[in-house]
Design an enzyme around this catalytic site. Structure first.
Site, short mmCIF file in Angstrom:
data_model
loop_
_atom_site.label_atom_id
_atom_site.label_comp_id
_atom_site.label_asym_id
_atom_site.label_seq_id
_atom_site.Cartn_x
_atom_site.Cartn_y
_atom_site.Cartn_z
CG ASP A 76 -1.81 -1.23 1.28
OD1 ASP A 76 -2.24 -1.70 0.23
OD2 ASP A 76 -2.00 -1.75 2.40
CE LYS A 90 2.69 -2.45 -4.47
NZ LYS A 90 2.51 -2.04 -3.08
CG HIS A 116 -2.49 -1.88 -7.32
ND1 HIS A 116 -1.33 -1.78 -6.60
CD2 HIS A 116 -2.42 -3.04 -7.98
CE1 HIS A 116 -0.59 -2.86 -6.83
NE2 HIS A 116 -1.24 -3.64 -7.65
CB THR A 142 -6.65 -9.97 2.00
OG1 THR A 142 -6.24 -11.08 1.19
CG2 THR A 142 -5.49 -9.02 2.22
CB VAL A 154 -8.61 -5.76 -0.62
CG1 VAL A 154 -9.32 -7.11 -0.64
CG2 VAL A 154 -7.78 -5.58 -1.87
N GLY A 193 -11.04 -2.76 3.57
CA GLY A 193 -11.58 -1.61 4.28
C GLY A 193 -11.02 -1.50 5.70
CG ASP A 213 0.10 14.65 0.04
OD1 ASP A 213 0.89 13.73 -0.27
OD2 ASP A 213 -1.11 14.46 0.23
CB THR A 217 3.10 16.47 -4.30
OG1 THR A 217 2.58 16.56 -5.65
CG2 THR A 217 4.61 16.62 -4.34
P1 GTP Z 1 -0.89 -2.88 -2.83
O1 GTP Z 1 -0.58 -3.56 -4.11
O2 GTP Z 1 -2.15 -3.40 -2.18
O3 GTP Z 1 0.25 -2.96 -1.88
O4 GTP Z 1 -1.31 -1.29 -3.03
P2 GTP Z 1 -0.69 0.07 -3.61
O5 GTP Z 1 0.79 0.16 -3.34
O6 GTP Z 1 -1.10 0.28 -5.01
O7 GTP Z 1 -1.35 1.19 -2.67
P3 GTP Z 1 -2.88 1.50 -2.31
O8 GTP Z 1 -3.52 2.09 -3.51
O9 GTP Z 1 -3.53 0.34 -1.65
O10 GTP Z 1 -2.69 2.59 -1.15
C1 GTP Z 1 -2.02 3.80 -1.33
C2 GTP Z 1 -2.96 4.94 -0.92
O11 GTP Z 1 -2.24 6.14 -0.93
C3 GTP Z 1 -4.12 5.14 -1.90
O12 GTP Z 1 -5.25 5.58 -1.21
C4 GTP Z 1 -3.59 6.23 -2.83
O13 GTP Z 1 -4.64 6.98 -3.45
C5 GTP Z 1 -2.83 7.08 -1.85
N1 GTP Z 1 -1.69 7.84 -2.39
C6 GTP Z 1 -0.80 7.53 -3.38
N2 GTP Z 1 0.12 8.51 -3.51
C7 GTP Z 1 -0.19 9.45 -2.59
C8 GTP Z 1 0.41 10.70 -2.22
O14 GTP Z 1 1.43 11.13 -2.75
N3 GTP Z 1 -0.22 11.40 -1.24
C9 GTP Z 1 -1.34 10.96 -0.59
N4 GTP Z 1 -1.88 11.73 0.33
N5 GTP Z 1 -1.90 9.78 -0.89
C10 GTP Z 1 -1.32 9.05 -1.87
P1 IMP Z 2 -2.86 -12.73 2.51
O1 IMP Z 2 -1.90 -12.30 1.47
O2 IMP Z 2 -4.28 -12.39 2.18
O3 IMP Z 2 -2.67 -14.17 2.89
O4 IMP Z 2 -2.53 -11.90 3.84
C1 IMP Z 2 -1.33 -12.11 4.59
C2 IMP Z 2 -0.85 -10.79 5.18
O5 IMP Z 2 -0.44 -9.91 4.11
C3 IMP Z 2 -1.92 -10.02 5.97
O6 IMP Z 2 -1.27 -9.34 7.03
C4 IMP Z 2 -2.45 -9.02 4.96
O7 IMP Z 2 -2.99 -7.89 5.59
C5 IMP Z 2 -1.18 -8.69 4.18
N1 IMP Z 2 -1.46 -8.25 2.79
C6 IMP Z 2 -1.78 -9.05 1.75
N2 IMP Z 2 -1.95 -8.30 0.63
C7 IMP Z 2 -1.72 -7.02 0.99
C8 IMP Z 2 -1.71 -5.78 0.26
O8 IMP Z 2 -1.95 -5.70 -0.93
N3 IMP Z 2 -1.42 -4.67 0.98
C9 IMP Z 2 -1.12 -4.72 2.30
N4 IMP Z 2 -1.11 -5.85 3.02
C10 IMP Z 2 -1.41 -7.00 2.37
MG MG Z 3 -3.11 -1.72 -1.60
#
Ligand code: GTP
Ligand code: IMP
Ligand code: MG
Length: 399
Positions: free
Chosen positions: A72, A75, A102, A183, A309, A311, A342, A381
């Site tokens: 999270d 990416k 994502h 998850t 995913v 919440g 930011d 940002t």
């Molecule tokens: P996974 O593959 O599940 O690990 O997720 P991810 O790395 O794609 O990130 P995800 O979208 O779950 O969470 C990142 C959160 O940060 C989202 O709500 C984005 O909209 C937010 N986000 C991304 N860049 C920025 C930023 O520069 N500033 C702020 N305030 N939020 C950001």
């Molecule tokens: P699983 O991958 O659903 O088996 O979850 C194993 C662990 O990885 C748990 O702690 C989840 O919260 C964490 N996890 C799995 N996928 C993500 C993701 O996309 N973002 C953040 N944590 C994750």
């Molecule tokens: Mg994520």
């Protein structure tokens, strides 16, 4: 006439110094001259290593984007930005499966994707899912339809399939659902069945037949033709099965090498590895989190987050330079992208230029970059696609 233009271009290309100017000439002439240039190198019997060194010099080829903390990191947003900037022919997803979430914000629209590569917002790329990824056909088909990308999606015929029984086990097994805090998307049980060699493959699922492809062959062919490709990871370093805080981890490695293997791209083909960090790392589910802050502190800073995913409320931490350095090392980072500047200082929200950043943010970046030892090239940002400072041209000395 055509031949003499091409051979003249080739002579120029061959004799040119490896510099930023060279890259611009190539980008300007591409794809005709670049393709001809690659053919010419092959004709001269240059080996493929030399060809890929040339692509690296030009900043072209395969770029891997992975998470450096606990997932999270943002990416999705970084992939979308790089896609619009680099115009890849293919964006291919590696990683575990639909446990990922994502988020991509474009203007006022906010998308959350679990299976489709997050670069889908860039309309000209083919969207592939690599053989290493676990596919839940229901999630995939529903996302492809909702996002209207059905025509562009390809699923490797060797992907393993998540079935209802895997989701049930993931939700009902107290060890997975409570101790680990999974998850509940069926990924762990499906990965276990894959290791036992009992899962179905995508080629056995009728609904997936229009999407089936050899993703590895498609990606390698695009690279051979001198096209850009993005290899998109999911989750993050701290929850890698191999390098994370075992047993509080996900069901597979999450590092750059794994993402390349998931998609079928060898290490010699990778030109850039971008590791994404966030200013305030987060973690969902159980497990150690050295720099975790109190809920009160997170509230005061107004930086609370909730999972895409599940919440679930994400645990929030302070910047962790030690983990960032180690993660960059194991991932073989060539660049760092950092999100949430930011959150460190709200005054920089939406900045697109380095000069627009505050002294506080610049000091943070300078110190973090010194510790990690890798150029911080992408500075996010805000969550929206355009809220980013892209310093790749300035900071990457390709010559
Ligand atoms: P996974 O593959 O599940 O690990 O997720 P991810 O790395 O794609 O990130 P995800 O979208 O779950 O969470 C990142 C959160 O940060 C989202 O709500 C984005 O909209 C937010 N986000 C991304 N860049 C920025 C930023 O520069 N500033 C702020 N305030 N939020 C950001
Ligand atoms: P699983 O991958 O659903 O088996 O979850 C194993 C662990 O990885 C748990 O702690 C989840 O919260 C964490 N996890 C799995 N996928 C993500 C993701 O996309 N973002 C953040 N944590 C994750
Ligand atoms: Mg994520």
């Amino acid at each position: 006439m055509k031949c003499s233009i091409i051979s003249a271009s080739l002579r120029v290309c061959e004799s040119m110094q490896r510099s930023r100017a060279q890259k611009h000439v190539f980008l300007y002439c591409e794809p005709i001259v670049l393709t001809a240039y690659l053919r010419f190198l092959r004709y001269l019997k240059h080996d493929s290593k030399r060809i890929f060194i040339d692509l690296k010099v030009l900043g072209m080829g395969a770029t891997i984007i992975v998470g450096g903390f606990f997932g999270d990191e943002g990416k999705g947003k970084i992939v979308a930005h790089v896609a619009f900037a680099d115009k890849p022919a293919i964006i291919a997803r590696g990683g575990i499966g639909p446990n990922a979430g994502h988020t991509i914000e474009v203007g006022r629209r906010k998308f959350g994707v679990r299976m489709i590569p997050s670069g889908f917002v860039y309309p000209d790329a083919r969207l592939l899912i690599g053989a290493g990824v676990l596919v839940d056909p229901r999630v995939l088909l529903s996302e492809a339809g909702l996002l209207k990308v059905t025509e562009r999606v390809g699923v490797d015929y060797r992907c393993a399939i998540i079935e209802t029984k895997h989701i049930e086990t993931d939700k009902l097994d107290p060890y997975l659902s409570q101790t680990i805090g999974s998850t509940g998307t069926g990924c762990g049980p499906a990965a276990a069945d894959r290791a036992k060699r009992t899962t179905a493959q995508a080629r056995e699922v009728a609904e997936l037949s229009p999407f089936l492809t050899d993703a590895a062959a498609e990606v390698n062919k695009a690279l051979e033709a001198g096209k850009n490709v993005i290899l998109e990871g999911s989750q993050g370093f701290g929850i890698s099965l191999f390098y994370g805080t075992f047993p509080y981890v996900t069901s597979k490695d999450t590092t750059a090498s794994q993402i390349a293997a998931d998609i079928g791209v060898g290490p010699t083909r990778i030109t850039e590895t971008i590791v994404v960090f966030k200013t305030f790392p987060t973690r969902v589910g159980a497990g150690p989190f050295d720099t975790q802050m109190s809920e009160d502190d997170a509230k005061k800073l107004n930086i609370e987050e909730f999972g895409t995913v599940t919440g679930r409320q994400r645990r929030i931490g302070w910047w962790d330079p030690t983990m960032a350095k180690y993660s960059a090392m194991v991932n073989g980072a060539t660049q760092v992208a950092i999100t949430g500047l930011d959150k460190l200082d709200p005054s920089v929200k939406g900045a697109n230029q380095y000069d627009e950043l505050s002294a506080k943010v610049k000091t943070f970046l300078r110190e973090a970059e010194t510790v990690v030892g890798v150029p911080f090239t992408l500075l996010s940002t805000g969550p929206e696609l355009t809220e980013i400072v892209d310093l790749r041209e300035e900071k990457l000395e390709r010559a």
